[in-house]
Structures are given as C-alpha cells and as structure tokens.
Design an enzyme around this catalytic site. Sequence first.
Site, short mmCIF file in Angstrom:
data_model
loop_
_atom_site.label_atom_id
_atom_site.label_comp_id
_atom_site.label_asym_id
_atom_site.label_seq_id
_atom_site.Cartn_x
_atom_site.Cartn_y
_atom_site.Cartn_z
CB ALA A 10 7.00 -7.83 -13.75
CB VAL A 11 12.13 -9.12 -14.90
CG1 VAL A 11 13.55 -9.00 -14.38
CG2 VAL A 11 11.93 -10.46 -15.59
N GLY A 38 5.88 -8.36 -9.74
CA GLY A 38 4.49 -8.30 -10.23
C GLY A 38 3.57 -8.73 -9.10
CG ASN A 42 5.13 -9.92 -5.58
OD1 ASN A 42 6.06 -10.52 -6.08
ND2 ASN A 42 5.09 -8.60 -5.48
CG ASN A 182 -3.15 1.39 0.20
OD1 ASN A 182 -4.08 2.14 -0.16
ND2 ASN A 182 -2.01 1.31 -0.43
CB THR A 200 -3.47 -2.75 4.98
OG1 THR A 200 -3.29 -2.10 3.72
CG2 THR A 200 -3.90 -4.19 4.76
CG HIS A 201 -5.08 1.64 8.77
ND1 HIS A 201 -5.65 2.88 8.91
CD2 HIS A 201 -6.11 0.81 8.46
CE1 HIS A 201 -6.97 2.82 8.71
NE2 HIS A 201 -7.27 1.56 8.44
CD GLN A 204 -1.54 4.33 12.09
OE1 GLN A 204 -2.73 4.12 11.89
NE2 GLN A 204 -1.02 5.53 12.07
CG ASP A 232 1.80 -7.88 -3.32
OD1 ASP A 232 0.66 -7.41 -3.47
OD2 ASP A 232 2.76 -7.58 -4.07
P1 ATP Z 1 2.73 -2.20 -0.37
O1 ATP Z 1 3.86 -1.31 0.09
O2 ATP Z 1 3.15 -3.63 -0.47
O3 ATP Z 1 1.99 -1.69 -1.57
P2 ATP Z 1 0.20 -1.70 0.97
O4 ATP Z 1 0.11 -0.22 0.89
O5 ATP Z 1 -0.68 -2.52 0.12
O6 ATP Z 1 1.70 -2.19 0.86
P3 ATP Z 1 0.35 -1.51 3.86
O7 ATP Z 1 -0.88 -0.95 4.50
O8 ATP Z 1 1.53 -0.61 3.72
O9 ATP Z 1 -0.08 -2.18 2.48
O10 ATP Z 1 0.85 -2.79 4.70
C1 ATP Z 1 0.13 -3.99 4.78
C2 ATP Z 1 0.38 -4.63 6.13
O11 ATP Z 1 1.78 -4.90 6.28
C3 ATP Z 1 0.02 -3.74 7.33
O12 ATP Z 1 -1.35 -3.88 7.68
C4 ATP Z 1 0.96 -4.27 8.40
O13 ATP Z 1 0.42 -5.43 9.03
C5 ATP Z 1 2.20 -4.68 7.61
N1 ATP Z 1 3.20 -3.59 7.62
C6 ATP Z 1 3.37 -2.61 6.70
N2 ATP Z 1 4.38 -1.78 7.06
C7 ATP Z 1 4.86 -2.26 8.23
C8 ATP Z 1 5.91 -1.86 9.13
N3 ATP Z 1 6.67 -0.79 8.88
N4 ATP Z 1 6.12 -2.60 10.24
C9 ATP Z 1 5.38 -3.71 10.51
N5 ATP Z 1 4.38 -4.14 9.70
C10 ATP Z 1 4.11 -3.43 8.59
#
Ligand code: ATP
Length: 286
Positions: A10-11, A38, A42, A182, A200-201, A204, A232
């Site tokens: 996407a753009v 997109g 990415n 996530n 993913t957290h 954290q 991504d």
């Molecule tokens: P997106 O915002 O791209 O949709 P997501 O919700 O899929 O992200 P997140 O859990 O927010 O994924 O983040 C993925 C990974 O990125 C985390 O496990 C962490 O390693 C890194 N990350 C995210 N936010 C931060 C932060 N503020 N500082 C450092 N690392 C981060």
Amino acid sequence: MRVYVTGNIAVDEIWSIPDIPTKGSSIHGNKTSQDIGGKGANQAILLSRCGIETTLVAAIGNDNNGKWIKEQMLAESLQLLPDTLFPCHSDTSIIFNSADGDNAIITTTTAADSLSLTGITQALSAAQPGDVLLQQGNFSVEKTRGLFAFAKARGMITVFNPSPVKAAFAELWSLVDIAVLNQHEAALLKPEGVKTLVVTHGSQGALLKAPDNEAFCRAIAVTAVDSTGAGDTFLAVMLASALLRHTEIDKLALTHASQAAAITVSRAGTYSAFPSISELTALLQN
Ligand code: ATP
C-alpha cells in the site's frame, strides 16, 4: 530456500490535522509524508534486507500510486509478483495525526481483494518443499485458509501473523507451523497446538513457546519515537535469523528480532524507520 510473502502492498500517506473531523465538517491539513506500506510489503522488505531470497505476492492497481509503488520497490532486492497491474486503485492507508496526539486511519483493501486464490497460487508455482509461506491478516479467512492448505500440500513451512485480526482466523491453527501474534491477538485467537508460538508484549518483550524451547526475550530499552512497524520488523528478522542459521526459531532469533525492532521504534515513520541492509547484516552476525 525462499520465503513467499502473500499479502498487501500500500501507499501510506501521513496527514497532520488540527483535530479529527466530525461528520459534515471541512478542515485544512498538511500531507507530511508518503511511503511504501502494507504489512505484506513491510515483512517482505525486511526479510530481503536480511539476505533471504524473498518473493512478495501482492496486487498493485493501475493508477499513479501503482506506478509509484513499482518505482519504489526497484530499490529493494525482492521479487514482486504478479507482474501485472490490476484495474483498480492501489491500496492506500491515510493516517490522520491530530494536534492533541490522537489519530484516525482509513485503509483500502480493493487491490488486495482483487488478487484471487488462483492468481496467488499461480505466483507460487515455483515453490518447493521447505520453502516458507508467510501470511498476515489482510486477506479473507477463506483465501488465507486456501493458501495455507496449498502450502501444506506442497511441503512448505507455514507462518501466520494474524493482523489485522479476525475471530475466524482461530479455525486455521491446524495449518500453521509458526504463529506470531501480539497479546491482544493471542487472547482472541487462542493459538493452541501450533508447534512454534511467539507472543509479542510490546515494550516488555516477547515469549517463545516451542517444543523443548521456552524463553522470554526482554525488549531493548530505547526512547520510543514511533512504534508503528515494530511487529513487522520483529517477525521478519526473527524468521530470517533462524532461516539463515538453518535452525528452528530460538532465543537468539528473538534477540536479533528485539534489536531490529528497537531500531524501528526509535525512529519516526514506518518504511523510513526500518533498519538498513548494513544495520541488519551487522546485527545478525552477533
Ligand atoms: P505493531 O505496532 O507493529 O502492530 P505489534 O503489536 O505487532 O506491533 P508489539 O508487541 O507492539 O507488536 O512489538 C513487537 C516487538 O517490538 C516487541 O516484542 C519488542 O521487542 C519490540 N518493541 C515494541 N515496542 C517497543 C518499545 N517501545 N521499545 C522497545 N522495543 C519495542
């Protein structure tokens, strides 16, 4: 070994506006940037920058944005299929950032929806057993299921990042080898029985649950400027790290992914914030 990413391109247009418009209002604003976006694009771009042979299967419309996308993608070393432009507008995400820090996003999926299951499987005709099929959540549940079924029948490794999330994606886990979600997606979709699960957290860190391998990898502490694209970056670099070392997803793959995601969150934008080839090469050598 090749990774096939089927999804969207996407753009991304970023607009700065005084406030989110109410129904019937007419306001002024400034377009502040335009970039490739997109989730499919990415993830494919980052995989290829890690040195993975990558094919992105995504639809581009036959409008000016489509021509612009094609030109931009010449800078990336990946294969983009199908080679045709579709008779529709290219997909766009318009991101409105208001002065009080709030935002509103409008995203189109017309081009991604134009790409049929048959069209995608034709683009996958060269896929071999052991190649990887990576999908996100931008296709319908039926198309996503059909592609995973095709990949399993071919002996491919299937990877699913179900974002944007749909509740019915929970029916697809039996077709998935590696799931990356996530916390919110994991709570909704309950990915039971997947061989390798990564949750993913955000700031954290991330949790790995695999046979004989369970680990939590803390995120790298950085000043977060813009966390868009962190997920991504994390997924692509984690997958690339394991594939380049011919291993399963392990703690080192999560460590590499955390380091790369920390680079993305410490810079403004999405595509423009992604780590470069030289940054990724240096990071993956450690
Ligand atoms: P997106 O915002 O791209 O949709 P997501 O919700 O899929 O992200 P997140 O859990 O927010 O994924 O983040 C993925 C990974 O990125 C985390 O496990 C962490 O390693 C890194 N990350 C995210 N936010 C931060 C932060 N503020 N500082 C450092 N690392 C981060």
